[in-house]
Design a protein around this motif. Structure first.
Motif, PDB file in Angstrom:
ATOM      1  N   SER A  33      31.643  14.615  12.371  1.00  9.05           N
ATOM      2  CA  SER A  33      30.815  15.595  13.074  1.00  9.05           C
ATOM      3  C   SER A  33      30.694  15.145  14.518  1.00  9.05           C
ATOM      4  O   SER A  33      30.424  13.997  14.806  1.00  9.05           O
ATOM      5  CB  SER A  33      29.442  15.692  12.416  1.00  9.05           C
ATOM      6  N   ILE A  34      30.937  16.085  15.371  1.00 15.01           N
ATOM      7  CA  ILE A  34      30.827  15.794  16.790  1.00 15.01           C
ATOM      8  C   ILE A  34      29.341  15.628  17.103  1.00 15.01           C
ATOM      9  O   ILE A  34      28.527  16.460  16.712  1.00 15.01           O
ATOM     10  CB  ILE A  34      31.464  16.929  17.615  1.00 15.01           C
ATOM     11  N   SER A  35      29.037  14.541  17.758  1.00 12.47           N
ATOM     12  CA  SER A  35      27.633  14.187  18.011  1.00 12.47           C
ATOM     13  C   SER A  35      26.856  15.390  18.547  1.00 12.47           C
ATOM     14  O   SER A  35      27.176  15.952  19.589  1.00 12.47           O
ATOM     15  CB  SER A  35      27.556  13.055  19.023  1.00 12.47           C
ATOM     16  N   SER A  36      25.855  15.783  17.800  1.00 11.07           N
ATOM     17  CA  SER A  36      25.122  16.979  18.176  1.00 11.07           C
ATOM     18  C   SER A  36      23.921  16.621  19.038  1.00 11.07           C
ATOM     19  O   SER A  36      23.590  15.470  19.222  1.00 11.07           O
ATOM     20  CB  SER A  36      24.669  17.722  16.928  1.00 11.07           C
ATOM     21  N   ASP A  37      23.305  17.665  19.541  1.00 15.22           N
ATOM     22  CA  ASP A  37      22.159  17.474  20.421  1.00 15.22           C
ATOM     23  C   ASP A  37      20.975  16.907  19.667  1.00 15.22           C
ATOM     24  O   ASP A  37      20.676  17.321  18.558  1.00 15.22           O
ATOM     25  CB  ASP A  37      21.759  18.821  21.021  1.00 15.22           C
ATOM     26  N   LYS A  38      20.315  15.987  20.311  1.00 14.42           N
ATOM     27  CA  LYS A  38      19.105  15.423  19.735  1.00 14.42           C
ATOM     28  C   LYS A  38      17.972  15.633  20.711  1.00 14.42           C
ATOM     29  O   LYS A  38      18.191  15.596  21.923  1.00 14.42           O
ATOM     30  CB  LYS A  38      19.290  13.924  19.513  1.00 14.42           C
ATOM     31  N   GLY A  39      16.816  15.830  20.191  1.00 14.18           N
ATOM     32  CA  GLY A  39      15.704  15.986  21.116  1.00 14.18           C
ATOM     33  C   GLY A  39      14.411  16.354  20.437  1.00 14.18           C
ATOM     34  O   GLY A  39      14.314  16.373  19.210  1.00 14.18           O
ATOM     35  N   LEU A  40      13.427  16.614  21.251  1.00 11.62           N
ATOM     36  CA  LEU A  40      12.110  16.980  20.764  1.00 11.62           C
ATOM     37  C   LEU A  40      11.959  18.486  20.851  1.00 11.62           C
ATOM     38  O   LEU A  40      12.088  19.069  21.926  1.00 11.62           O
ATOM     39  CB  LEU A  40      11.022  16.309  21.607  1.00 11.62           C
ATOM     40  N   LEU A  41      11.675  19.097  19.709  1.00  9.96           N
ATOM     41  CA  LEU A  41      11.503  20.548  19.686  1.00  9.96           C
ATOM     42  C   LEU A  41      10.115  20.891  20.204  1.00  9.96           C
ATOM     43  O   LEU A  41       9.144  20.234  19.875  1.00  9.96           O
ATOM     44  CB  LEU A  41      11.687  21.055  18.262  1.00  9.96           C
ATOM     45  N   PHE A  42      10.058  21.900  21.033  1.00 12.42           N
ATOM     46  CA  PHE A  42       8.780  22.264  21.637  1.00 12.42           C
ATOM     47  C   PHE A  42       8.716  23.770  21.823  1.00 12.42           C
ATOM     48  O   PHE A  42       9.713  24.397  22.150  1.00 12.42           O
ATOM     49  CB  PHE A  42       8.635  21.551  22.988  1.00 12.42           C
ATOM     50  N   ILE A 120       7.511  13.238  28.654  1.00 19.05           N
ATOM     51  CA  ILE A 120       8.227  13.163  27.376  1.00 19.05           C
ATOM     52  C   ILE A 120       7.575  12.133  26.458  1.00 19.05           C
ATOM     53  O   ILE A 120       7.429  12.361  25.260  1.00 19.05           O
ATOM     54  CB  ILE A 120       9.728  12.849  27.619  1.00 19.05           C
ATOM     55  N   ASP A 124       6.221  12.891  22.828  1.00 18.45           N
ATOM     56  CA  ASP A 124       6.698  12.045  21.737  1.00 18.45           C
ATOM     57  C   ASP A 124       5.527  11.479  20.933  1.00 18.45           C
ATOM     58  O   ASP A 124       5.527  11.508  19.703  1.00 18.45           O
ATOM     59  CB  ASP A 124       7.546  10.908  22.333  1.00 18.45           C
TER      60      ASP A 124
ATOM     61  N   LYS B  52      15.024  14.431  17.047  1.00 18.78           N
ATOM     62  CA  LYS B  52      15.642  14.961  15.826  1.00 18.78           C
ATOM     63  C   LYS B  52      16.877  15.761  16.191  1.00 18.78           C
ATOM     64  O   LYS B  52      16.967  16.304  17.282  1.00 18.78           O
ATOM     65  CB  LYS B  52      14.643  15.859  15.089  1.00 18.78           C
ATOM     66  N   TYR B 129      13.590  19.254  24.302  1.00 19.45           N
ATOM     67  CA  TYR B 129      13.736  18.257  25.349  1.00 19.45           C
ATOM     68  C   TYR B 129      14.777  17.251  24.866  1.00 19.45           C
ATOM     69  O   TYR B 129      14.503  16.503  23.931  1.00 19.45           O
ATOM     70  CB  TYR B 129      12.421  17.533  25.607  1.00 19.45           C
ATOM     71  N   THR B 131      16.633  14.142  24.260  1.00 22.87           N
ATOM     72  CA  THR B 131      16.270  12.729  24.399  1.00 22.87           C
ATOM     73  C   THR B 131      17.252  11.880  23.612  1.00 22.87           C
ATOM     74  O   THR B 131      17.987  12.391  22.778  1.00 22.87           O
ATOM     75  CB  THR B 131      14.857  12.459  23.840  1.00 22.87           C
TER      76      THR B 131
END
Lengths: 139, 134
Positions: A33-42, A120, A124, B52, B129, B131
């Motif tokens: 799997s091609i590295s997908s986006d990671k982040g904080l959902l808001f 952030i 977090d 996530k 966002y 990260t």
């Protein structure tokens, strides 16, 4: 005299090697799997052109980030206090226990000169405290 | 008869080199393929513990904000007002749009605020966002 038996060179069948290679190729193609986006959902609050009303809501905890990247937490009935960023979570957890886990609303307000990184960090910490209702304060 | 009929021998093609050919092709395509991605601005995204994975890759649009307060979306530099327009058309075409905000950790919240407002006005309320994991 013994007759020397003629040595036959055994050949390994290589016809299936291509199939094995294909199989491996397809296996890795499927599992990679091609590295997908990671982040904080808001979720941002809806935009309104009218000036925001002074809301009298119960259980609103204000988190303010000032120009010097200091964080203050204020809640009605309590002295506002400056809190180090890594302790926001603990502070929110105690407040959530007081107010009630499903009643607590966190409102974040940042100064225009504060850094994004600290903002952030706050988001977090809020997510670490498992607080569902988070809002962004508008001027 | 003068000419002896030669015995017909079926010629065998060696398949031993087939995997090598396949490997060669595989490696060639691996090297030449570039995964299509919208290249953006060079940013150092902040760390977060709760990062996530975001589901639904095709609904994600990346918006970059770099150190020099430049905003980029789909390889174009935009102003906050223009950003609102672009996002608005995007959200009209895809209601499930998620905007991934890839902002540099050193930027001031002034520009972040402007970006937030553009998103809000464009009704793109579900954002991420971007990260890294701490």
């Amino acid at each position: 005299m013994l007759k020397k038996a003629k040595r036959k060179v055994e050949e390994i069948p290589t016809a299936s090697l291509a199939d094995i290679t294909f199989l491996l190729l397809i296996f890795f193609m499927v599992t990679t799997s091609i590295s997908s986006d990671k982040g904080l959902l808001f979720f941002l609050p809806e935009w309104s052109d009218e000036p925001p009303k002074q809301m009298k809501l119960q259980g609103v905890v204000n988190i303010l980030l000032n120009a010097n990247d200091e964080v203050m937490i204020s809640y009605t009935g309590q002295e506002p206090s400056v809190v180090p960023i890594n302790l926001i979570k603990d502070r929110l957890l105690t407040l959530a226990r007081q107010i009630g886990q499903d009643k607590i609303i966190v409102s974040v307000k940042y100064d225009k000169q504060s850094t994004y990184e600290k903002y952030i960090d706050i988001i977090d910490q809020i997510q670490s405290a498992k607080i569902k209702r988070v809002s962004l304060a508008q001027e | 008869m003068l000419f002896n009929k030669k015995e017909f021998k079926p010629a065998e093609i060696s398949t031993a080199s087939m995997p090598d050919i396949i490997f060669m092709l595989l490696i060639f395509f691996m090297v030449t393929t570039t995964i299509r991605e919208n290249r953006g601005l060079l940013v150092k995204i902040p760390d977060a513990e709760n990062a996530k994975k975001v589901e639904g890759k095709r609904n994600i649009v990346s918006c970059f904000v770099d150190n020099g307060n430049r905003i980029s979306l789909d390889d174009k530099l935009l102003t906050p007002a223009k950003l609102e327009e672009v996002i608005k058309t995007k959200i009209m075409n895809n209601k499930k749009l998620i905007v991934s905000l890839k902002a540099d950790e050193a930027v001031k919240n002034d520009i972040i605020d402007q970006v937030h407002k553009s998103f809000q006005k464009a009704y793109a309320l579900k954002i991420v966002y971007a990260t890294r994991t701490k």
